[in-house]
Structure formats: C-alpha cells, structure tokens
Design a protein around this motif. Structure first.
Motif, PDB file in Angstrom:
ATOM      1  N   GLN A   6      55.444   8.865  -1.923  1.00 38.26           N
ATOM      2  CA  GLN A   6      54.313   9.404  -1.172  1.00 38.26           C
ATOM      3  C   GLN A   6      54.320  10.651  -1.040  1.00 38.26           C
ATOM      4  O   GLN A   6      55.492  10.559   0.047  1.00 38.26           O
ATOM      5  CB  GLN A   6      53.697   8.391  -0.003  1.00 38.26           C
ATOM      6  N   THR A   7      53.158  11.135   0.314  1.00 39.34           N
ATOM      7  CA  THR A   7      53.921  12.200   1.222  1.00 39.34           C
ATOM      8  C   THR A   7      52.783  12.521   1.472  1.00 39.34           C
ATOM      9  O   THR A   7      51.472  12.548   1.264  1.00 39.34           O
ATOM     10  CB  THR A   7      54.259  14.031   0.325  1.00 39.34           C
ATOM     11  N   PRO A   8      52.271  12.572   2.863  1.00 34.75           N
ATOM     12  CA  PRO A   8      53.962  13.224   3.575  1.00 34.75           C
ATOM     13  C   PRO A   8      54.537  11.787   4.664  1.00 34.75           C
ATOM     14  O   PRO A   8      53.910  11.026   4.122  1.00 34.75           O
ATOM     15  CB  PRO A   8      52.934  14.291   4.802  1.00 34.75           C
ATOM     16  N   LYS A   9      55.233  11.937   4.840  1.00 38.42           N
ATOM     17  CA  LYS A   9      56.397  11.006   5.027  1.00 38.42           C
ATOM     18  C   LYS A   9      55.477  10.502   6.627  1.00 38.42           C
ATOM     19  O   LYS A   9      55.249   9.029   6.956  1.00 38.42           O
ATOM     20  CB  LYS A   9      58.000  10.407   5.460  1.00 38.42           C
ATOM     21  N   PHE A  10      55.338  11.185   7.497  1.00 32.66           N
ATOM     22  CA  PHE A  10      54.583  10.883   8.745  1.00 32.66           C
ATOM     23  C   PHE A  10      53.770  12.533   8.573  1.00 32.66           C
ATOM     24  O   PHE A  10      53.997  13.207   8.635  1.00 32.66           O
ATOM     25  CB  PHE A  10      55.947  11.562  10.112  1.00 32.66           C
ATOM     26  N   GLN A  11      52.967  11.338   9.388  1.00 35.55           N
ATOM     27  CA  GLN A  11      51.716  12.776   9.822  1.00 35.55           C
ATOM     28  C   GLN A  11      50.748  12.298  11.754  1.00 35.55           C
ATOM     29  O   GLN A  11      50.766  10.938  11.795  1.00 35.55           O
ATOM     30  CB  GLN A  11      50.994  12.670   8.894  1.00 35.55           C
ATOM     31  N   LEU A  21      45.704  12.173   1.687  1.00 33.34           N
ATOM     32  CA  LEU A  21      47.508  11.359   1.543  1.00 33.34           C
ATOM     33  C   LEU A  21      47.828  11.306   0.442  1.00 33.34           C
ATOM     34  O   LEU A  21      46.504  11.230  -0.263  1.00 33.34           O
ATOM     35  CB  LEU A  21      47.588   9.638   2.184  1.00 33.34           C
ATOM     36  N   CYS A  23      49.669  10.228  -3.557  1.00 34.88           N
ATOM     37  CA  CYS A  23      50.137   9.854  -3.977  1.00 34.88           C
ATOM     38  C   CYS A  23      50.429   9.683  -4.988  1.00 34.88           C
ATOM     39  O   CYS A  23      49.422   9.820  -6.036  1.00 34.88           O
ATOM     40  CB  CYS A  23      49.623   8.270  -3.806  1.00 34.88           C
ATOM     41  N   TYR A  89      50.980   3.502   5.661  1.00 40.16           N
ATOM     42  CA  TYR A  89      49.683   3.492   4.243  1.00 40.16           C
ATOM     43  C   TYR A  89      50.700   3.134   3.504  1.00 40.16           C
ATOM     44  O   TYR A  89      51.924   4.575   3.502  1.00 40.16           O
ATOM     45  CB  TYR A  89      48.994   4.618   4.665  1.00 40.16           C
ATOM     46  N   THR A 109      53.507   5.906   4.531  1.00 35.21           N
ATOM     47  CA  THR A 109      53.661   7.402   4.759  1.00 35.21           C
ATOM     48  C   THR A 109      52.472   6.486   6.748  1.00 35.21           C
ATOM     49  O   THR A 109      51.761   6.012   7.270  1.00 35.21           O
ATOM     50  CB  THR A 109      52.129   7.862   4.757  1.00 35.21           C
ATOM     51  N   ARG A 110      53.302   7.295   7.807  1.00 34.79           N
ATOM     52  CA  ARG A 110      53.039   6.674   9.010  1.00 34.79           C
ATOM     53  C   ARG A 110      52.219   7.424   9.861  1.00 34.79           C
ATOM     54  O   ARG A 110      52.758   8.748  10.315  1.00 34.79           O
ATOM     55  CB  ARG A 110      54.703   6.439  10.023  1.00 34.79           C
ATOM     56  N   LEU A 111      50.992   7.791  10.149  1.00 36.40           N
ATOM     57  CA  LEU A 111      50.142   8.100  10.543  1.00 36.40           C
ATOM     58  C   LEU A 111      49.696   7.789  11.758  1.00 36.40           C
ATOM     59  O   LEU A 111      49.646   6.028  12.109  1.00 36.40           O
ATOM     60  CB  LEU A 111      48.511   7.813   9.832  1.00 36.40           C
TER      61      LEU A 111
END
Lengths: 114, 114
Positions: A6-11, A21, A23, A89, A109-111
């Motif tokens: 998954q990318t990004p890890k943070f946003q 996001l 995957c 997510y 991904t932490r959004l």
C-alpha cells in the motif's frame, strides 16, 4: 515476495481535496478489498472486487470509488475528502473466491483530513 | 446483522502465563472464523482460520477453537512471551454476504510483561 503493498503510508489532506490510495498484490489473487479501521468501530468494508473489471460496494462505500483494471492493482479514490474520512485504510487480498481462503493485508495508509 | 464482540478489550499478563482470548458472534451462519494479529502501525497477519465444520486449529503455541452453535471462539496462547504483545482480532465470514467480506471484532490488546 512483497505480498500486499500500500502507498502512501501516511497522507494529510485538506477538506475537499481528492486523492488515490494505491494497493498492489503480487500473489495473483482474484479477490481484493478495502477496509477502514476506526477506534470503537473495528474494521469496516468499503469496496471489494472479485476479479479484474468487477467491483462492488461494501458496508461504507459513500465518498469512495474503486476500479480494477488489472488483477494486481485495486486503487481507492477519495472524491472530495471530508474530516470523517480520517482513518487507517487497509487493502486485503485472497486467492479466488474460495470460501476458506485466508485474507492477506497490507500495512495500511494512515490518512488525516484537516 | 452479524456482530462480533471480543472480551476483554485489553489484557496484561506476566511472561510464561497461558492465556485465553474470547470472541463471540451473533449469527451462527458463517463459513469460517479467522484470528489475526495486528502490531502497532502495521497491518493484520492471519494466524489461524477455522472452517465452520471444524472445531479447532493449531499453529505452534496457538490453538483456536470454534463452537458455532453457541457463537463463540477462543484463542489459546501457551507460554506467552513478550513478543506476543499485540492486538488480536477475530473475524467471521458470514454466509449472508457475497464475496469474501469479513466482519471484525474490535480486538483484544495483549501485553506480555517480561
């Protein structure tokens, strides 16, 4: 073997912005899905796909779009970000639609939506 | 609607202790039940999957049981170690749903103290 990436890890986004996001899985899994994880709510299914070109809604689909043009990729699009979409997510995949196939998850991904 | 509950929400034990994590679900019409481990900031790792026709599954120091008629599952961890510290989630795959969607509990946060 990368598994589910998954990318990004943070946003961090501002309200009203859009983003995708990503995957990807390298296990040739037919089934892929997106979950969101919120405190006190557990993991809830957003959208899922049983194969390339086929998608369907989960429990909480509003505000999100998905597409599945290839077996490997299943991007999740936020159309117009809202603070209620602040969450972690997770993308998951499993082999076929086999009833008893375990699901493999990405690291998330932490959004944050401001 | 299927609901999954995990009790306790948090558990702290000394190293070496045997422990049991509990999971209950409201609708016995399931295909399987899966136990996951989640480390902080990470995704979910599948530990054990019990099919509805099975009573238990074992992997190393882990043993999961399933009593479908009473809507309960337990995860037994033998000789706990500090490395077992994580959040443990159970999830069922309801028969009422399409695809491979899972319904999750909120998890038990386990801390094993050296």
């Amino acid at each position: 073997n990368a598994g589910v990436t998954q990318t990004p890890k943070f946003q961090v986004l501002k309200t009203g912005q859009s983003m995708t996001l990503q995957c990807a899985q390298d296990m040739n899994h037919e089934y892929m899905s997106w979950y969101r994880q919120d405190p006190g709510m557990g993991l809830r299914l957003i959208h899922y796909s049983v194969g390339a070109g086929i998608t369907d809604q989960g429990e909480v689909p509003n505000g999100y779009n998905v597409s599945r043009s290839t077996t490997e990729d299943f991007p999740l699009r936020l159309l117009s970000a809202a603070p209620s979409q602040t969450s972690v997510y997770f993308c998951a995949s499993s082999r076929g639609q086999g009833i008893n196939q375990p699901q493999h998850f990405g690291d998330g991904t932490r959004l944050s939506i401001l | 609607k299927q609901e999954v509950t995990q009790i306790p929400a948090a558990l702290s034990v000394p190293e070496g202790e045997n422990l049991v994590l509990n999971c209950s679900f409201t609708d016995s019409a399931i295909y399987n039940l899966q136990w996951f481990r989640q480390d902080p900031g990470k995704g979910l790792t599948s530990l054990l999957l019990i099919q509805s026709s099975q009573r238990e599954q074992t992997s190393g120091r882990l043993n999961a049981s399933l009593d479908k008629s009473s809507g309960r599952s337990t995860l037994y961890i033998a000789a706990s170690q500090p490395g077992d510290s994580a959040t443990y989630l159970c999830a069922v795959r309801p028969k009422e749903t399409s695809g491979s969607r899972l319904t999750f509990g909120e998890g038990t946060q386990l801390t094993v103290n050296p």
